[in-house]
Design a protein around this motif. Structure first.
Motif, short mmCIF file in Angstrom:
data_model
loop_
_atom_site.label_atom_id
_atom_site.label_comp_id
_atom_site.label_asym_id
_atom_site.label_seq_id
_atom_site.Cartn_x
_atom_site.Cartn_y
_atom_site.Cartn_z
N GLY A 58 0.71 -1.20 0.07
CA GLY A 58 0.03 0.08 0.15
C GLY A 58 0.95 1.28 0.04
O GLY A 58 2.15 1.23 0.01
N LYS A 59 0.30 2.43 0.03
CA LYS A 59 1.11 3.79 -0.02
C LYS A 59 0.23 4.78 1.03
O LYS A 59 -0.83 4.74 0.97
N ALA A 60 0.98 5.30 1.68
CA ALA A 60 0.38 6.17 2.67
C ALA A 60 1.29 7.46 2.76
O ALA A 60 2.46 7.57 2.68
N GLU A 61 0.71 8.69 2.65
CA GLU A 61 1.29 9.87 2.87
C GLU A 61 0.87 10.81 4.21
O GLU A 61 -0.48 10.56 4.15
N GLY A 62 1.77 11.20 4.89
CA GLY A 62 1.16 11.91 6.29
C GLY A 62 2.27 12.11 6.94
O GLY A 62 3.56 12.28 6.67
N ARG A 63 1.94 12.41 8.09
CA ARG A 63 3.05 13.21 9.22
C ARG A 63 3.90 11.86 9.65
O ARG A 63 3.49 10.86 10.42
N ALA A 64 5.26 11.87 9.81
CA ALA A 64 5.91 10.97 10.61
C ALA A 64 5.74 10.96 12.10
O ALA A 64 5.81 12.35 12.66
N GLU A 99 5.06 -0.97 -1.60
CA GLU A 99 5.12 -1.72 -2.74
C GLU A 99 6.54 -1.55 -3.52
O GLU A 99 7.30 -2.49 -3.84
N LYS A 100 7.19 -0.42 -3.16
CA LYS A 100 8.41 -0.19 -3.70
C LYS A 100 9.51 -0.79 -2.58
O LYS A 100 10.76 -0.51 -2.59
N GLY A 101 8.89 -0.60 -1.50
CA GLY A 101 9.79 -0.91 -0.17
C GLY A 101 10.39 0.46 0.28
O GLY A 101 11.67 0.32 0.69
N ILE A 102 10.06 1.61 0.20
CA ILE A 102 10.79 2.80 0.66
C ILE A 102 9.95 3.84 1.35
O ILE A 102 8.70 3.76 1.24
N ILE A 103 10.67 4.57 2.02
CA ILE A 103 9.79 5.42 2.83
C ILE A 103 10.81 7.02 2.32
O ILE A 103 12.28 6.63 2.14
N TYR A 104 10.21 7.90 2.03
CA TYR A 104 10.96 9.23 1.58
C TYR A 104 10.14 10.57 2.32
O TYR A 104 8.85 10.31 2.24
#
Length: 119
Positions: free
Chosen positions: A22-28, A109-114
């Protein structure tokens, strides 16, 4: 006409192993211990060393999880699949690279956090 600034990638990126796609965008929310979990807000993406049963009350509030350690049957991985949360394990040094409040994308899905920054 006002146009919102486009987000761009920053060079701060961490790779890990996908657990639940999945993909999530938000505050760390970078939590070095369970005591820091009190700062979690709905929609946050948790970045931590690892989880155990004490973290369970916070999972329903999260939009994603990244841990530095763990395997496919670790606590964080199992609970992430149960809640349908994008999750990455083995995100080495993620708790040092990211800070609470950073705007991030967790793309399991790509296995990354940025980190995402505005122009």
């Amino acid at each position: 006409m006002n146009v919102a600034p486009k987000a761009k990638l920053n060079c701060e990126e961490v790779k890990g192993s996908p657990v639940y796609i999945g993909k999530a965008e938000g505050r760390a929310i970078v939590a070095h211990s369970i005591e820091e979990a009190c700062y979690i807000k709905p929609g946050d993406i948790l970045i931590t060393f690892g989880t155990d049963v004490g973290w369970s009350p916070y999972f329903p509030m999260l939009s994603g999880i990244a841990t530095e350690v763990g395997g496919l049957i670790s606590h964080g991985a199992v609970i992430a699949r149960e809640y349908g949360l994008p999750c990455i394990i083995g995100a080495t040094n993620a708790t040092q690279i990211f800070k609470t409040g950073d705007r991030i994308v967790l793309d399991s899905e790509k296995g990354i956090i940025y980190k995402v920054v505005s122009d």
